[in-house]
Design an enzyme around this catalytic site. Sequence first.
Site, PDB file in Angstrom:
ATOM      1  N   GLU A  40      10.278   1.474  10.201  1.00 45.34           N
ATOM      2  CA  GLU A  40      11.276   2.168   9.683  1.00 45.34           C
ATOM      3  C   GLU A  40      10.520   3.345   9.898  1.00 45.34           C
ATOM      4  OE1 GLU A  40      14.015   1.118   9.667  1.00 45.34           O
ATOM      5  OE2 GLU A  40      14.109  -0.780   8.269  1.00 45.34           O
TER       6      GLU A  40
ATOM      7  N   LYS B 170       0.914  -1.501   0.197  1.00 39.83           N
ATOM      8  CA  LYS B 170      -0.476  -0.322   0.039  1.00 39.83           C
ATOM      9  C   LYS B 170       0.613   0.963  -0.100  1.00 39.83           C
ATOM     10  CE  LYS B 170      -2.062   2.759   2.441  1.00 39.83           C
ATOM     11  NZ  LYS B 170      -1.785   4.868   1.662  1.00 39.83           N
TER      12      LYS B 170
ATOM     13  N   GLU C 200      10.683  16.272  13.839  1.00 47.05           N
ATOM     14  CA  GLU C 200      11.387  16.126  12.454  1.00 47.05           C
ATOM     15  C   GLU C 200      10.995  16.995  11.750  1.00 47.05           C
ATOM     16  OE1 GLU C 200      10.003  12.556  10.872  1.00 47.05           O
ATOM     17  OE2 GLU C 200      12.020  11.714  10.279  1.00 47.05           O
TER      18      GLU C 200
ATOM     19  N   CYS D 262      14.135   9.559   5.998  1.00 47.94           N
ATOM     20  CA  CYS D 262      14.091   9.939   7.604  1.00 47.94           C
ATOM     21  C   CYS D 262      15.391   9.824   7.555  1.00 47.94           C
ATOM     22  CB  CYS D 262      13.765   8.156   6.990  1.00 47.94           C
ATOM     23  SG  CYS D 262      14.410   7.531   5.958  1.00 47.94           S
TER      24      CYS D 262
HETATM   25  P1  NAD Z   1       3.005   8.281   7.278  1.00 48.27           P
HETATM   26  O1  NAD Z   1       3.028   8.032   8.731  1.00 48.27           O
HETATM   27  O2  NAD Z   1       1.337  10.106   6.983  1.00 48.27           O
HETATM   28  O3  NAD Z   1       2.494   7.508   5.365  1.00 48.27           O
HETATM   29  C1  NAD Z   1       3.219   6.317   5.785  1.00 48.27           C
HETATM   30  C2  NAD Z   1       1.985   5.260   4.903  1.00 48.27           C
HETATM   31  O4  NAD Z   1       1.855   4.436   6.148  1.00 48.27           O
HETATM   32  C3  NAD Z   1       1.641   5.729   3.520  1.00 48.27           C
HETATM   33  O5  NAD Z   1       0.891   4.926   2.752  1.00 48.27           O
HETATM   34  C4  NAD Z   1       0.060   6.198   3.913  1.00 48.27           C
HETATM   35  O6  NAD Z   1      -0.997   5.565   3.671  1.00 48.27           O
HETATM   36  C5  NAD Z   1      -0.129   4.935   5.893  1.00 48.27           C
HETATM   37  N1  NAD Z   1      -1.039   5.070   6.783  1.00 48.27           N
HETATM   38  C6  NAD Z   1      -0.987   6.567   7.713  1.00 48.27           C
HETATM   39  N2  NAD Z   1      -2.110   6.108   8.077  1.00 48.27           N
HETATM   40  C7  NAD Z   1      -2.219   4.260   8.463  1.00 48.27           C
HETATM   41  C8  NAD Z   1      -2.425   3.900   9.228  1.00 48.27           C
HETATM   42  N3  NAD Z   1      -3.410   3.991  10.416  1.00 48.27           N
HETATM   43  N4  NAD Z   1      -2.388   2.287   9.241  1.00 48.27           N
HETATM   44  C9  NAD Z   1      -1.500   1.935   8.132  1.00 48.27           C
HETATM   45  N5  NAD Z   1      -1.086   2.582   7.689  1.00 48.27           N
HETATM   46  C10 NAD Z   1      -1.749   3.701   7.398  1.00 48.27           C
HETATM   47  O7  NAD Z   1       4.356   8.645   6.565  1.00 48.27           O
HETATM   48  P2  NAD Z   1       4.425  10.105   5.415  1.00 48.27           P
HETATM   49  O8  NAD Z   1       4.417  11.327   6.139  1.00 48.27           O
HETATM   50  O9  NAD Z   1       4.662   9.316   4.161  1.00 48.27           O
HETATM   51  O10 NAD Z   1       6.281   9.883   4.995  1.00 48.27           O
HETATM   52  C11 NAD Z   1       6.931  10.711   6.194  1.00 48.27           C
HETATM   53  C12 NAD Z   1       7.382  10.107   7.324  1.00 48.27           C
HETATM   54  O11 NAD Z   1       7.978   8.840   7.238  1.00 48.27           O
HETATM   55  C13 NAD Z   1       8.702  10.342   8.076  1.00 48.27           C
HETATM   56  O12 NAD Z   1       9.136  10.907   9.438  1.00 48.27           O
HETATM   57  C14 NAD Z   1      10.239   9.846   7.905  1.00 48.27           C
HETATM   58  O13 NAD Z   1      11.037   9.957   8.606  1.00 48.27           O
HETATM   59  C15 NAD Z   1       9.423   8.867   7.609  1.00 48.27           C
HETATM   60  N6  NAD Z   1      10.471   7.609   6.884  1.00 48.27           N
HETATM   61  C16 NAD Z   1      11.298   6.728   7.389  1.00 48.27           C
HETATM   62  C17 NAD Z   1      11.778   5.891   6.811  1.00 48.27           C
HETATM   63  C18 NAD Z   1      13.024   4.504   6.882  1.00 48.27           C
HETATM   64  O14 NAD Z   1      13.214   4.383   6.796  1.00 48.27           O
HETATM   65  N7  NAD Z   1      13.044   4.959   8.606  1.00 48.27           N
HETATM   66  C19 NAD Z   1      12.000   6.083   5.300  1.00 48.27           C
HETATM   67  C20 NAD Z   1      11.680   7.165   4.011  1.00 48.27           C
HETATM   68  C21 NAD Z   1      10.640   7.943   5.412  1.00 48.27           C
END
Ligand code: NAD
Length: 481
Positions: free
Chosen positions: A243, A168, A374, A277
Amino acid sequence: MLIGGSWVEARSGERFESVNPYLGTPWATVPRAGAADVDAAVQAARAAFVDWSRTTPVARGKLLRRLADLIAERASSIARVETTDNGKLIREMEGQLRGLADYYHYFAGAADKVGGETLPADRDNFFVYTVREPLGVVAAITPWNSPVLLASWKIAPALAAGCCVVVKPAEQAPCSTLEFAALFEEAGFPPGVMNVVTGFGGEAGAPLVEHPGVDKVAFTGGTATGRAVMRGAASHLARVTLELGGKSPNVVFADADLDAAANGVVAGIFAATGQTCMAGSRLLVEDAVHDELVERLAARAASIRMGDPLDPETEMGPVAFEGHLQGVLAAIASASDEGARLVAGGTRGDGPGYFVRPTIFGDVTNDMRLAREEIFGPVLAALRFSSEEEAVALANDTAFGLAAGVWTRDVQRAHRMARALRAGTVWVNAYRAVGPAAPFGGYKDSGIGRENGIQAITGYTETKTVWIELTGATRDPFQLG
Ligand code: NAD
Protein backbone atom coordinates in the site's frame (compact mmCIF):
# COMPACT_ATOMS: atom_id res chain seq x y z
CA MET A 1 9.37 -5.05 22.29
CA LEU A 2 6.90 -7.90 22.40
CA ILE A 3 8.51 -11.17 21.36
CA GLY A 4 7.00 -14.56 22.14
CA GLY A 5 4.75 -13.09 24.84
CA SER A 6 7.59 -11.35 26.73
CA TRP A 7 8.51 -7.65 26.85
CA VAL A 8 12.16 -7.47 25.93
CA GLU A 9 14.99 -5.03 25.16
CA ALA A 10 17.02 -5.22 21.96
CA ARG A 11 19.88 -7.73 22.26
CA SER A 12 22.33 -4.88 21.74
CA GLY A 13 20.76 -3.06 24.69
CA GLU A 14 20.40 0.02 22.49
CA ARG A 15 17.38 2.31 22.46
CA PHE A 16 16.37 5.29 20.32
CA GLU A 17 14.27 8.37 20.95
CA SER A 18 10.83 9.16 19.69
CA VAL A 19 10.16 12.89 19.36
CA ASN A 20 6.91 14.69 20.18
CA PRO A 21 6.40 16.76 17.00
CA TYR A 22 4.28 19.40 18.74
CA LEU A 23 7.08 20.25 21.17
CA GLY A 24 10.01 19.15 19.03
CA THR A 25 11.50 17.26 21.98
CA PRO A 26 12.00 13.55 22.72
CA TRP A 27 9.29 12.03 24.89
CA ALA A 28 10.04 8.30 24.83
CA THR A 29 12.76 5.81 24.09
CA VAL A 30 12.21 2.38 22.55
CA PRO A 31 14.49 -0.60 21.83
CA ARG A 32 16.54 -0.43 18.65
CA ALA A 33 16.10 -3.85 17.06
CA GLY A 34 18.65 -5.48 14.77
CA ALA A 35 18.69 -8.69 12.76
CA ALA A 36 19.07 -10.90 15.88
CA ASP A 37 15.91 -9.42 17.44
CA VAL A 38 14.03 -9.81 14.18
CA ASP A 39 15.14 -13.42 14.01
CA ALA A 40 13.91 -14.02 17.59
CA ALA A 41 10.53 -12.51 16.72
CA VAL A 42 10.14 -14.58 13.56
CA GLN A 43 11.16 -17.75 15.43
CA ALA A 44 8.60 -16.97 18.14
CA ALA A 45 5.90 -16.45 15.52
CA ARG A 46 6.85 -19.69 13.73
CA ALA A 47 6.71 -21.63 17.01
CA ALA A 48 3.30 -20.14 17.87
CA PHE A 49 2.02 -20.88 14.37
CA VAL A 50 2.14 -24.66 15.01
CA ASP A 51 -0.80 -24.54 17.44
CA TRP A 52 -2.41 -21.26 16.35
CA SER A 53 -2.88 -22.49 12.78
CA ARG A 54 -4.83 -25.46 14.16
CA THR A 55 -7.25 -23.45 16.30
CA THR A 56 -10.76 -23.40 14.94
CA PRO A 57 -11.87 -20.28 13.06
CA VAL A 58 -14.67 -19.92 15.60
CA ALA A 59 -12.15 -19.80 18.46
CA ARG A 60 -10.07 -17.22 16.59
CA GLY A 61 -13.18 -15.14 15.97
CA LYS A 62 -14.00 -15.13 19.70
CA LEU A 63 -10.52 -13.86 20.60
CA LEU A 64 -10.71 -11.15 17.93
CA ARG A 65 -14.05 -9.99 19.33
CA ARG A 66 -12.61 -9.81 22.83
CA LEU A 67 -9.72 -7.77 21.46
CA ALA A 68 -12.16 -5.45 19.66
CA ASP A 69 -13.97 -4.77 22.94
CA LEU A 70 -10.68 -4.01 24.69
CA ILE A 71 -9.72 -1.61 21.87
CA ALA A 72 -13.00 0.27 22.27
CA GLU A 73 -12.41 0.48 26.06
CA ARG A 74 -8.82 1.74 25.72
CA ALA A 75 -9.34 3.94 22.64
CA SER A 76 -8.63 7.16 24.52
CA SER A 77 -5.33 6.10 26.04
CA ILE A 78 -3.96 4.60 22.80
CA ALA A 79 -5.12 7.71 20.92
CA ARG A 80 -3.19 9.96 23.34
CA VAL A 81 -0.02 7.96 22.84
CA GLU A 82 -0.33 8.12 19.05
CA THR A 83 -1.14 11.85 19.08
CA THR A 84 1.88 12.57 21.28
CA ASP A 85 4.08 10.39 19.07
CA ASN A 86 3.09 11.58 15.57
CA GLY A 87 1.13 14.81 16.11
CA LYS A 88 -2.11 13.55 14.61
CA LEU A 89 -5.16 15.30 16.07
CA ILE A 90 -6.78 13.75 19.12
CA ARG A 91 -10.17 14.61 17.60
CA GLU A 92 -9.32 12.34 14.66
CA MET A 93 -7.54 9.66 16.71
CA GLU A 94 -10.28 9.03 19.26
CA GLY A 95 -12.77 8.35 16.48
CA GLN A 96 -10.23 6.33 14.53
CA LEU A 97 -9.45 4.14 17.52
CA ARG A 98 -13.09 3.53 18.36
CA GLY A 99 -13.71 2.68 14.70
CA LEU A 100 -10.70 0.38 14.79
CA ALA A 101 -12.64 -2.09 16.92
CA ASP A 102 -14.98 -2.57 13.95
CA TYR A 103 -12.14 -3.96 11.79
CA TYR A 104 -11.56 -6.70 14.37
CA HIS A 105 -15.29 -7.42 14.62
CA TYR A 106 -15.49 -7.59 10.83
CA PHE A 107 -12.65 -10.08 10.46
CA ALA A 108 -13.83 -12.03 13.54
CA GLY A 109 -17.04 -12.55 11.58
CA ALA A 110 -15.11 -13.44 8.43
CA ALA A 111 -12.90 -16.02 10.17
CA ASP A 112 -15.45 -18.84 9.96
CA LYS A 113 -16.92 -17.86 6.59
CA VAL A 114 -13.85 -18.58 4.49
CA GLY A 115 -13.53 -22.17 3.34
CA GLY A 116 -12.73 -24.34 0.37
CA GLU A 117 -14.99 -25.76 -2.33
CA THR A 118 -15.95 -29.15 -3.64
CA LEU A 119 -15.16 -29.12 -7.33
CA PRO A 120 -17.08 -30.51 -10.26
CA ALA A 121 -14.19 -32.72 -11.46
CA ASP A 122 -13.99 -33.91 -15.07
CA ARG A 123 -13.77 -37.56 -13.92
CA ASP A 124 -16.23 -39.44 -11.78
CA ASN A 125 -13.62 -41.64 -10.09
CA PHE A 126 -12.29 -38.68 -8.16
CA PHE A 127 -13.64 -36.51 -5.40
CA VAL A 128 -11.84 -33.15 -5.60
CA TYR A 129 -11.98 -30.34 -3.11
CA THR A 130 -9.98 -27.37 -1.91
CA VAL A 131 -9.17 -26.20 1.58
CA ARG A 132 -7.84 -22.83 2.61
CA GLU A 133 -4.97 -23.03 5.06
CA PRO A 134 -3.29 -20.20 6.98
CA LEU A 135 -0.29 -18.87 5.08
CA GLY A 136 2.16 -18.75 8.00
CA VAL A 137 4.13 -15.86 9.48
CA VAL A 138 3.28 -12.35 8.31
CA ALA A 139 5.60 -9.35 8.54
CA ALA A 140 3.52 -6.18 8.88
CA ILE A 141 5.56 -3.04 8.19
CA THR A 142 3.85 0.29 8.76
CA PRO A 143 4.46 4.03 8.29
CA TRP A 144 4.21 6.73 10.95
CA ASN A 145 1.04 8.51 9.87
CA SER A 146 -1.53 6.00 11.21
CA PRO A 147 0.51 3.24 12.85
CA VAL A 148 -2.21 1.34 14.71
CA LEU A 149 -4.90 1.60 12.02
CA LEU A 150 -2.59 0.51 9.21
CA ALA A 151 -1.15 -2.34 11.29
CA SER A 152 -4.70 -3.49 12.03
CA TRP A 153 -5.59 -3.63 8.33
CA LYS A 154 -2.98 -6.42 8.26
CA ILE A 155 -3.25 -7.98 11.72
CA ALA A 156 -7.04 -8.47 11.78
CA PRO A 157 -7.34 -10.55 8.56
CA ALA A 158 -4.02 -12.34 9.24
CA LEU A 159 -5.05 -13.53 12.71
CA ALA A 160 -8.54 -14.39 11.50
CA ALA A 161 -6.98 -16.62 8.84
CA GLY A 162 -4.76 -18.37 11.42
CA CYS A 163 -1.45 -16.60 10.70
CA CYS A 164 1.00 -15.18 13.25
CA VAL A 165 2.32 -11.64 12.91
CA VAL A 166 5.51 -9.65 13.48
CA VAL A 167 4.81 -5.92 13.29
CA LYS A 168 7.55 -3.33 12.62
CA PRO A 169 6.20 0.19 13.12
CA ALA A 170 8.00 3.23 11.71
CA GLU A 171 10.94 4.56 13.70
CA GLN A 172 9.36 8.04 13.82
CA ALA A 173 6.26 6.88 15.74
CA PRO A 174 6.66 3.42 17.27
CA CYS A 175 4.97 3.94 20.66
CA SER A 176 1.27 3.43 19.92
CA THR A 177 1.91 0.01 18.37
CA LEU A 178 3.62 -1.14 21.57
CA GLU A 179 0.78 0.23 23.70
CA PHE A 180 -1.70 -1.52 21.43
CA ALA A 181 0.20 -4.84 21.45
CA ALA A 182 -0.29 -5.09 25.22
CA LEU A 183 -3.99 -5.75 24.62
CA PHE A 184 -3.39 -9.06 22.84
CA GLU A 185 -2.28 -10.94 25.95
CA GLU A 186 -5.18 -9.46 27.89
CA ALA A 187 -7.59 -10.63 25.18
CA GLY A 188 -6.20 -14.16 25.55
CA PHE A 189 -4.08 -14.60 22.41
CA PRO A 190 -1.33 -17.19 22.93
CA PRO A 191 2.25 -15.87 23.23
CA GLY A 192 4.01 -15.43 19.89
CA VAL A 193 0.86 -14.94 17.80
CA MET A 194 1.42 -11.17 17.86
CA ASN A 195 4.96 -9.75 18.09
CA VAL A 196 6.36 -6.24 17.74
CA VAL A 197 9.93 -5.19 16.95
CA THR A 198 10.85 -1.50 16.95
CA GLY A 199 13.70 -0.14 14.89
CA PHE A 200 14.87 1.49 11.69
CA GLY A 201 14.04 0.44 8.14
CA GLY A 202 17.49 -0.76 7.16
CA GLU A 203 18.33 -2.38 10.52
CA ALA A 204 15.03 -4.07 11.39
CA GLY A 205 12.70 -3.72 8.37
CA ALA A 206 15.03 -5.16 5.74
CA PRO A 207 16.08 -8.25 7.78
CA LEU A 208 12.40 -8.89 8.53
CA VAL A 209 11.45 -8.75 4.84
CA GLU A 210 14.36 -11.00 3.88
CA HIS A 211 13.87 -13.52 6.69
CA PRO A 212 13.19 -16.98 5.21
CA GLY A 213 10.74 -17.68 8.05
CA VAL A 214 8.40 -14.94 6.79
CA ASP A 215 5.71 -16.13 4.38
CA LYS A 216 4.13 -12.79 3.57
CA VAL A 217 5.10 -9.14 3.84
CA ALA A 218 2.20 -6.73 4.20
CA PHE A 219 3.71 -3.29 3.71
CA THR A 220 2.41 0.27 3.86
CA GLY A 221 4.80 3.10 3.09
CA GLY A 222 6.48 5.02 0.31
CA THR A 223 6.73 3.77 -3.27
CA ALA A 224 10.55 3.62 -3.30
CA THR A 225 10.57 1.58 -0.09
CA GLY A 226 7.83 -0.63 -1.54
CA ARG A 227 10.09 -1.49 -4.46
CA ALA A 228 12.92 -2.43 -2.05
CA VAL A 229 10.50 -4.52 -0.01
CA MET A 230 9.33 -6.39 -3.09
CA ARG A 231 12.95 -7.12 -4.09
CA GLY A 232 13.74 -8.36 -0.56
CA ALA A 233 10.64 -10.55 -0.45
CA ALA A 234 11.54 -12.00 -3.86
CA SER A 235 14.73 -13.48 -2.38
CA HIS A 236 12.61 -16.15 -0.71
CA LEU A 237 9.36 -15.70 -2.68
CA ALA A 238 7.36 -14.29 0.20
CA ARG A 239 3.94 -12.99 -0.84
CA VAL A 240 3.55 -9.22 -0.75
CA THR A 241 0.87 -6.61 -0.50
CA LEU A 242 2.06 -3.04 -1.00
CA GLU A 243 0.00 0.00 0.00
CA LEU A 244 2.04 2.91 -1.30
CA GLY A 245 1.84 6.58 -2.08
CA GLY A 246 -0.52 8.74 -4.10
CA LYS A 247 -1.14 12.04 -5.87
CA SER A 248 -4.87 11.71 -5.86
CA PRO A 249 -7.10 14.03 -7.93
CA ASN A 250 -10.11 15.73 -6.38
CA VAL A 251 -12.23 16.73 -9.39
CA VAL A 252 -14.80 19.54 -8.98
CA PHE A 253 -17.32 20.19 -11.77
CA ALA A 254 -19.17 23.48 -12.16
CA ASP A 255 -22.48 21.79 -11.30
CA ALA A 256 -21.22 20.67 -7.86
CA ASP A 257 -22.48 21.89 -4.51
CA LEU A 258 -19.51 24.21 -3.96
CA ASP A 259 -19.87 24.35 -0.16
CA ALA A 260 -19.72 20.58 0.03
CA ALA A 261 -16.87 20.44 -2.47
CA ALA A 262 -14.82 23.06 -0.59
CA ASN A 263 -15.32 21.11 2.61
CA GLY A 264 -14.29 17.88 0.86
CA VAL A 265 -11.17 19.47 -0.59
CA VAL A 266 -10.16 20.67 2.90
CA ALA A 267 -10.80 17.15 4.26
CA GLY A 268 -8.72 15.73 1.43
CA ILE A 269 -5.60 17.82 1.89
CA PHE A 270 -5.57 19.55 5.29
CA ALA A 271 -7.02 16.82 7.52
CA ALA A 272 -4.17 14.91 9.18
CA THR A 273 -1.94 17.79 8.00
CA GLY A 274 -2.01 16.21 4.54
CA GLN A 275 -0.09 13.21 5.83
CA THR A 276 -2.31 10.57 4.39
CA CYS A 277 -1.65 8.28 1.45
CA MET A 278 -5.08 9.13 0.03
CA ALA A 279 -4.61 12.91 0.29
CA GLY A 280 -6.48 14.74 -2.46
CA SER A 281 -3.37 16.71 -3.33
CA ARG A 282 -4.33 17.62 -6.91
CA LEU A 283 -7.43 19.76 -7.14
CA LEU A 284 -8.90 19.81 -10.66
CA VAL A 285 -11.56 22.51 -11.05
CA GLU A 286 -13.80 23.29 -14.01
CA ASP A 287 -13.12 26.75 -15.45
CA ALA A 288 -16.49 28.29 -14.57
CA VAL A 289 -16.02 27.79 -10.80
CA HIS A 290 -12.23 27.67 -10.58
CA ASP A 291 -11.55 31.16 -9.24
CA GLU A 292 -14.47 31.14 -6.83
CA LEU A 293 -13.52 27.77 -5.34
CA VAL A 294 -9.82 28.57 -5.03
CA GLU A 295 -10.70 31.87 -3.32
CA ARG A 296 -12.98 30.11 -0.84
CA LEU A 297 -10.32 27.51 -0.13
CA ALA A 298 -7.67 30.17 0.42
CA ALA A 299 -9.93 31.86 2.99
CA ARG A 300 -10.65 28.57 4.75
CA ALA A 301 -6.95 27.60 4.73
CA ALA A 302 -6.03 30.91 6.36
CA SER A 303 -8.55 30.33 9.15
CA ILE A 304 -7.57 26.74 10.00
CA ARG A 305 -6.81 26.54 13.70
CA MET A 306 -3.29 25.19 14.17
CA GLY A 307 -2.01 24.12 17.55
CA ASP A 308 -1.67 21.40 20.15
CA PRO A 309 -2.94 18.15 18.61
CA LEU A 310 -4.14 17.07 22.08
CA ASP A 311 -6.53 20.05 22.15
CA PRO A 312 -9.88 18.87 20.70
CA GLU A 313 -10.42 22.34 19.17
CA THR A 314 -7.26 22.15 17.03
CA GLU A 315 -7.88 21.60 13.30
CA MET A 316 -4.33 21.03 12.09
CA GLY A 317 -1.33 19.74 14.02
CA PRO A 318 2.35 19.67 13.11
CA VAL A 319 3.93 17.35 10.56
CA ALA A 320 5.37 14.30 12.22
CA PHE A 321 9.12 14.93 12.39
CA GLU A 322 11.78 17.46 11.56
CA GLY A 323 13.13 15.78 8.43
CA HIS A 324 9.62 15.71 7.03
CA LEU A 325 9.13 19.41 7.84
CA GLN A 326 12.24 20.22 5.83
CA GLY A 327 11.01 18.02 2.95
CA VAL A 328 7.61 19.75 2.82
CA LEU A 329 9.20 23.23 2.94
CA ALA A 330 11.59 22.22 0.15
CA ALA A 331 8.66 21.03 -2.00
CA ILE A 332 6.93 24.39 -1.42
CA ALA A 333 10.07 26.28 -2.49
CA SER A 334 10.43 24.12 -5.59
CA ALA A 335 6.77 24.74 -6.54
CA SER A 336 7.35 28.49 -6.46
CA ASP A 337 10.51 28.04 -8.56
CA GLU A 338 8.49 26.09 -11.12
CA GLY A 339 6.13 29.04 -11.53
CA ALA A 340 3.13 27.89 -9.49
CA ARG A 341 1.27 30.81 -7.90
CA LEU A 342 1.09 30.76 -4.10
CA VAL A 343 -2.45 31.58 -2.95
CA ALA A 344 -2.32 30.50 0.71
CA GLY A 345 0.27 29.56 3.33
CA GLY A 346 3.67 28.61 2.02
CA THR A 347 5.64 29.11 5.22
CA ARG A 348 6.51 27.39 8.45
CA GLY A 349 3.92 27.91 11.20
CA ASP A 350 4.54 29.31 14.70
CA GLY A 351 5.62 27.20 17.61
CA PRO A 352 8.51 25.06 18.64
CA GLY A 353 7.01 22.08 16.79
CA TYR A 354 7.00 21.17 13.11
CA PHE A 355 4.18 23.35 11.79
CA VAL A 356 3.56 24.16 8.12
CA ARG A 357 0.77 26.57 7.19
CA PRO A 358 -2.01 25.12 5.01
CA THR A 359 -0.66 25.86 1.55
CA ILE A 360 -2.41 26.24 -1.81
CA PHE A 361 -0.85 26.79 -5.22
CA GLY A 362 -2.82 27.96 -8.25
CA ASP A 363 -1.90 28.02 -11.95
CA VAL A 364 -0.39 24.58 -11.63
CA THR A 365 0.21 22.49 -14.72
CA ASN A 366 0.26 18.73 -14.61
CA ASP A 367 3.89 18.50 -15.70
CA MET A 368 5.18 20.39 -12.65
CA ARG A 369 6.87 18.36 -9.91
CA LEU A 370 4.22 19.84 -7.63
CA ALA A 371 1.58 17.93 -9.59
CA ARG A 372 3.56 14.71 -10.01
CA GLU A 373 5.39 13.98 -6.74
CA GLU A 374 3.82 13.07 -3.44
CA ILE A 375 4.54 15.71 -0.77
CA PHE A 376 2.62 14.04 2.08
CA GLY A 377 1.93 17.39 3.72
CA PRO A 378 -0.67 20.22 3.68
CA VAL A 379 0.09 21.40 0.15
CA LEU A 380 -2.63 21.60 -2.49
CA ALA A 381 -1.98 22.00 -6.24
CA ALA A 382 -4.95 23.54 -8.09
CA LEU A 383 -5.34 22.92 -11.84
CA ARG A 384 -8.15 23.94 -14.18
CA PHE A 385 -10.03 22.02 -16.86
CA SER A 386 -12.69 22.89 -19.38
CA SER A 387 -14.34 19.55 -20.25
CA GLU A 388 -15.07 16.18 -18.66
CA GLU A 389 -12.72 14.56 -21.13
CA GLU A 390 -9.90 16.87 -20.11
CA ALA A 391 -10.64 16.23 -16.43
CA VAL A 392 -10.31 12.48 -16.94
CA ALA A 393 -7.09 12.88 -18.93
CA LEU A 394 -5.52 15.11 -16.26
CA ALA A 395 -6.72 12.93 -13.39
CA ASN A 396 -5.26 9.78 -14.94
CA ASP A 397 -2.02 11.42 -16.08
CA THR A 398 -0.07 10.35 -12.99
CA ALA A 399 2.18 7.48 -11.95
CA PHE A 400 -0.14 6.85 -9.00
CA GLY A 401 -3.66 5.46 -8.68
CA LEU A 402 -4.70 5.23 -5.06
CA ALA A 403 -7.85 7.34 -4.83
CA ALA A 404 -9.91 10.07 -6.48
CA GLY A 405 -12.79 12.38 -5.58
CA VAL A 406 -15.54 13.62 -7.91
CA TRP A 407 -17.89 16.50 -7.08
CA THR A 408 -20.98 16.82 -9.27
CA ARG A 409 -24.77 16.83 -9.02
CA ASP A 410 -25.11 14.99 -12.34
CA VAL A 411 -25.69 11.31 -11.56
CA GLN A 412 -24.72 10.12 -15.03
CA ARG A 413 -21.48 12.08 -14.96
CA ALA A 414 -20.75 10.68 -11.49
CA HIS A 415 -20.97 7.12 -12.84
CA ARG A 416 -19.01 7.95 -15.99
CA MET A 417 -16.22 9.44 -13.89
CA ALA A 418 -16.22 6.51 -11.44
CA ARG A 419 -15.72 4.24 -14.42
CA ALA A 420 -13.06 6.34 -16.15
CA LEU A 421 -10.76 7.09 -13.22
CA ARG A 422 -7.86 4.69 -12.77
CA ALA A 423 -7.75 4.59 -8.98
CA GLY A 424 -8.38 1.95 -6.31
CA THR A 425 -11.06 4.06 -4.60
CA VAL A 426 -13.36 6.72 -6.11
CA TRP A 427 -15.49 8.89 -3.82
CA VAL A 428 -18.42 10.81 -5.27
CA ASN A 429 -19.39 13.95 -3.33
CA ALA A 430 -17.22 12.73 -0.46
CA TYR A 431 -13.56 12.26 0.39
CA ARG A 432 -11.47 10.14 2.77
CA ALA A 433 -14.05 7.51 3.70
CA VAL A 434 -12.74 4.01 4.49
CA GLY A 435 -14.20 0.99 6.27
CA PRO A 436 -13.60 -2.67 6.99
CA ALA A 437 -15.91 -3.97 4.23
CA ALA A 438 -14.39 -1.79 1.49
CA PRO A 439 -11.24 -3.02 -0.30
CA PHE A 440 -8.50 -0.38 -0.25
CA GLY A 441 -5.34 -0.23 -2.34
CA GLY A 442 -3.80 1.21 -5.43
CA TYR A 443 -3.48 1.01 -9.18
CA LYS A 444 -0.06 1.57 -10.79
CA ASP A 445 2.69 2.89 -8.46
CA SER A 446 0.22 3.09 -5.57
CA GLY A 447 0.61 -0.57 -4.81
CA ILE A 448 -0.24 -4.21 -5.23
CA GLY A 449 -3.20 -5.98 -3.67
CA ARG A 450 -6.06 -4.75 -1.52
CA GLU A 451 -6.57 -4.51 2.22
CA ASN A 452 -10.00 -4.76 3.88
CA GLY A 453 -13.07 -6.35 2.39
CA ILE A 454 -13.84 -10.03 2.67
CA GLN A 455 -11.17 -10.87 0.06
CA ALA A 456 -8.42 -9.58 2.35
CA ILE A 457 -8.64 -12.68 4.52
CA THR A 458 -8.02 -15.03 1.58
CA GLY A 459 -4.75 -13.15 0.96
CA TYR A 460 -3.53 -14.68 4.23
CA THR A 461 -4.30 -18.25 3.14
CA GLU A 462 -2.93 -20.86 0.75
CA THR A 463 -5.28 -22.96 -1.35
CA LYS A 464 -4.71 -26.69 -1.17
CA THR A 465 -6.38 -28.97 -3.74
CA VAL A 466 -7.12 -32.52 -2.63
CA TRP A 467 -7.83 -35.40 -5.11
CA ILE A 468 -9.35 -38.53 -3.60
CA GLU A 469 -9.45 -41.63 -5.82
CA LEU A 470 -12.77 -43.37 -5.24
CA THR A 471 -12.60 -46.76 -7.01
CA GLY A 472 -9.25 -48.35 -6.11
CA ALA A 473 -8.63 -49.10 -9.83
CA THR A 474 -5.11 -48.89 -11.24
CA ARG A 475 -4.37 -46.62 -14.19
CA ASP A 476 -1.81 -46.15 -16.97
CA PRO A 477 1.23 -44.74 -15.12
CA PHE A 478 2.51 -43.04 -18.30
CA GLN A 479 -0.54 -40.85 -18.87
CA LEU A 480 -1.23 -37.48 -17.24
CA GLY A 481 -4.50 -37.13 -15.40
P1 NAD B 1 8.63 4.68 4.39
O1 NAD B 1 8.48 3.89 3.17
O2 NAD B 1 9.84 5.49 4.58
O3 NAD B 1 8.59 3.73 5.69
C1 NAD B 1 7.55 2.81 5.92
C2 NAD B 1 8.06 1.68 6.77
O4 NAD B 1 9.03 0.94 6.05
C3 NAD B 1 8.75 2.12 8.06
O5 NAD B 1 8.39 1.22 9.09
C4 NAD B 1 10.22 1.99 7.73
O6 NAD B 1 11.05 1.76 8.85
C5 NAD B 1 10.18 0.76 6.84
N1 NAD B 1 11.34 0.61 5.94
C6 NAD B 1 12.12 1.58 5.42
N2 NAD B 1 13.06 1.02 4.61
C7 NAD B 1 12.84 -0.32 4.63
C8 NAD B 1 13.46 -1.42 3.98
N3 NAD B 1 14.51 -1.26 3.16
N4 NAD B 1 12.96 -2.64 4.18
C9 NAD B 1 11.91 -2.82 5.00
N5 NAD B 1 11.28 -1.82 5.65
C10 NAD B 1 11.75 -0.58 5.46
O7 NAD B 1 7.31 5.51 4.48
P2 NAD B 1 6.96 6.67 5.48
O8 NAD B 1 7.73 7.87 5.11
O9 NAD B 1 7.05 6.15 6.89
O10 NAD B 1 5.40 6.86 5.16
C11 NAD B 1 4.97 7.69 4.19
C12 NAD B 1 4.58 6.90 2.96
O11 NAD B 1 3.63 5.90 3.25
C13 NAD B 1 3.93 7.79 1.94
O12 NAD B 1 4.47 7.57 0.66
C14 NAD B 1 2.48 7.38 1.96
O13 NAD B 1 1.77 7.62 0.81
C15 NAD B 1 2.56 5.95 2.30
N6 NAD B 1 1.31 5.48 2.88
C16 NAD B 1 0.51 4.67 2.15
C17 NAD B 1 -0.70 4.23 2.65
C18 NAD B 1 -1.60 3.32 1.86
O14 NAD B 1 -2.43 2.67 2.44
N7 NAD B 1 -1.46 3.25 0.54
C19 NAD B 1 -1.09 4.61 3.93
C20 NAD B 1 -0.25 5.45 4.65
C21 NAD B 1 0.95 5.86 4.12
